[in-house]
Design a protein around this motif. Structure first.
Motif, PDB file in Angstrom:
ATOM      1  N   GLU A  72      46.191  36.559  42.345  1.00  0.00           N
ATOM      2  CA  GLU A  72      45.942  34.740  42.553  1.00  0.00           C
ATOM      3  C   GLU A  72      45.020  34.345  42.462  1.00  0.00           C
ATOM      4  O   GLU A  72      45.225  33.157  41.726  1.00  0.00           O
ATOM      5  CB  GLU A  72      45.961  34.963  43.862  1.00  0.00           C
ATOM      6  N   VAL A  73      43.707  34.920  42.222  1.00  0.00           N
ATOM      7  CA  VAL A  73      42.385  34.334  41.421  1.00  0.00           C
ATOM      8  C   VAL A  73      42.833  33.686  40.202  1.00  0.00           C
ATOM      9  O   VAL A  73      42.523  33.034  39.671  1.00  0.00           O
ATOM     10  CB  VAL A  73      41.007  34.576  41.877  1.00  0.00           C
ATOM     11  N   ARG A  74      42.555  34.560  39.875  1.00  0.00           N
ATOM     12  CA  ARG A  74      43.307  35.413  38.236  1.00  0.00           C
ATOM     13  C   ARG A  74      44.167  33.506  37.902  1.00  0.00           C
ATOM     14  O   ARG A  74      44.384  33.033  36.723  1.00  0.00           O
ATOM     15  CB  ARG A  74      43.549  35.594  37.039  1.00  0.00           C
ATOM     16  N   ARG A  75      45.551  33.418  38.782  1.00  0.00           N
ATOM     17  CA  ARG A  75      46.217  32.622  38.682  1.00  0.00           C
ATOM     18  C   ARG A  75      45.818  31.419  38.955  1.00  0.00           C
ATOM     19  O   ARG A  75      46.520  30.342  38.177  1.00  0.00           O
ATOM     20  CB  ARG A  75      47.905  32.597  39.919  1.00  0.00           C
ATOM     21  N   ARG A  76      45.249  31.359  39.086  1.00  0.00           N
ATOM     22  CA  ARG A  76      44.077  30.480  39.858  1.00  0.00           C
ATOM     23  C   ARG A  76      43.555  29.174  38.800  1.00  0.00           C
ATOM     24  O   ARG A  76      43.891  28.423  37.697  1.00  0.00           O
ATOM     25  CB  ARG A  76      43.482  30.126  40.935  1.00  0.00           C
ATOM     26  N   GLU A  77      42.526  30.025  37.994  1.00  0.00           N
ATOM     27  CA  GLU A  77      42.057  29.875  36.950  1.00  0.00           C
ATOM     28  C   GLU A  77      42.682  29.535  35.911  1.00  0.00           C
ATOM     29  O   GLU A  77      42.697  28.654  34.929  1.00  0.00           O
ATOM     30  CB  GLU A  77      40.811  31.118  37.101  1.00  0.00           C
ATOM     31  N   ALA A  78      43.954  29.769  35.690  1.00  0.00           N
ATOM     32  CA  ALA A  78      44.807  29.926  34.424  1.00  0.00           C
ATOM     33  C   ALA A  78      45.197  28.792  34.638  1.00  0.00           C
ATOM     34  O   ALA A  78      44.886  27.935  33.170  1.00  0.00           O
ATOM     35  CB  ALA A  78      45.661  30.938  34.173  1.00  0.00           C
ATOM     36  N   TRP A  79      45.136  27.498  35.253  1.00  0.00           N
ATOM     37  CA  TRP A  79      45.808  26.474  35.708  1.00  0.00           C
ATOM     38  C   TRP A  79      44.467  25.384  35.419  1.00  0.00           C
ATOM     39  O   TRP A  79      44.747  24.197  35.608  1.00  0.00           O
ATOM     40  CB  TRP A  79      46.301  26.062  36.188  1.00  0.00           C
ATOM     41  N   GLN A  80      43.101  26.195  35.613  1.00  0.00           N
ATOM     42  CA  GLN A  80      41.959  25.579  35.344  1.00  0.00           C
ATOM     43  C   GLN A  80      41.307  25.405  34.198  1.00  0.00           C
ATOM     44  O   GLN A  80      40.574  24.996  33.923  1.00  0.00           O
ATOM     45  CB  GLN A  80      40.875  25.807  36.750  1.00  0.00           C
ATOM     46  N   THR A  81      41.902  26.200  33.493  1.00  0.00           N
ATOM     47  CA  THR A  81      41.135  26.481  31.895  1.00  0.00           C
ATOM     48  C   THR A  81      41.514  25.367  31.363  1.00  0.00           C
ATOM     49  O   THR A  81      42.148  24.435  31.460  1.00  0.00           O
ATOM     50  CB  THR A  81      41.008  28.148  32.368  1.00  0.00           C
ATOM     51  N   PRO A  82      41.325  25.127  30.218  1.00  0.00           N
ATOM     52  CA  PRO A  82      42.064  24.203  28.613  1.00  0.00           C
ATOM     53  C   PRO A  82      43.049  24.487  28.356  1.00  0.00           C
ATOM     54  O   PRO A  82      44.365  24.154  27.897  1.00  0.00           O
ATOM     55  CB  PRO A  82      41.091  24.695  27.759  1.00  0.00           C
ATOM     56  N   ALA A  83      44.560  25.839  28.858  1.00  0.00           N
ATOM     57  CA  ALA A  83      45.404  26.182  29.170  1.00  0.00           C
ATOM     58  C   ALA A  83      46.461  25.369  29.621  1.00  0.00           C
ATOM     59  O   ALA A  83      47.094  24.568  28.617  1.00  0.00           O
ATOM     60  CB  ALA A  83      45.429  27.480  29.982  1.00  0.00           C
ATOM     61  N   ARG A  84      45.766  24.004  30.936  1.00  0.00           N
ATOM     62  CA  ARG A  84      46.497  23.475  31.125  1.00  0.00           C
ATOM     63  C   ARG A  84      46.656  22.248  30.496  1.00  0.00           C
ATOM     64  O   ARG A  84      47.539  21.911  29.870  1.00  0.00           O
ATOM     65  CB  ARG A  84      46.204  22.723  32.738  1.00  0.00           C
ATOM     66  N   TRP A  85      45.715  21.608  29.821  1.00  0.00           N
ATOM     67  CA  TRP A  85      45.164  20.438  28.865  1.00  0.00           C
ATOM     68  C   TRP A  85      45.652  21.120  27.538  1.00  0.00           C
ATOM     69  O   TRP A  85      47.175  19.741  27.066  1.00  0.00           O
ATOM     70  CB  TRP A  85      44.137  20.053  28.735  1.00  0.00           C
ATOM     71  N   SER A  86      45.937  22.242  26.963  1.00  0.00           N
ATOM     72  CA  SER A  86      46.893  22.404  26.300  1.00  0.00           C
ATOM     73  C   SER A  86      48.464  22.242  25.834  1.00  0.00           C
ATOM     74  O   SER A  86      49.000  21.924  24.542  1.00  0.00           O
ATOM     75  CB  SER A  86      46.168  23.419  25.661  1.00  0.00           C
TER      76      SER A  86
END
Length: 105
Positions: A72-86
């Motif tokens: 769950e922590v990894r899932r949250r971090e995935a959308w807090q990184t530049p992946a969301r903006w890209s």
């Protein structure tokens, strides 16, 4: 003002209650009770805070609930990184190219 206990406190209380209830039944051993507790997934981790998830992982990192909390922590971090903006930029680029293609016709 007293703070409301978090999800981690609820989880600890539920695990303790289940351990006591399972050991109170006749014919069950401690190992069976412990296996029953660790086999079930914990409460929904999406409602937990990051601090509670980190504390659960730090307490006992090799258990199934800690592994679920880590995912769950990894899932949250995935959308807090530049992946969301890209993803947002790529969607906008697709829309702009579709508009440009439509204008050429």
């Amino acid at each position: 003002m007293k703070r409301k206990p978090g999800r981690l406190a609820e989880y600890d209380g539920a695990m303790g209650d289940r351990l006591v209830a399972s050991m109170a039944t006749k014919g069950s051993s401690y190992e069976e009770a412990f296996d029953a507790l660790t086999a079930d997934p914990p409460l929904r981790f999406r409602e937990w805070t990051d601090a509670e998830l980190a504390e659960l992982i730090a307490r006992n990192p090799d258990t199934a609930p800690a592994r679920l909390a880590a995912s769950e922590v990894r899932r949250r971090e995935a959308w807090q990184t530049p992946a969301r903006w890209s993803l947002l930029v790529s969607v906008l680029a697709l829309l702009m190219s579709a508009v440009a293609l439509a204008r050429t016709f």
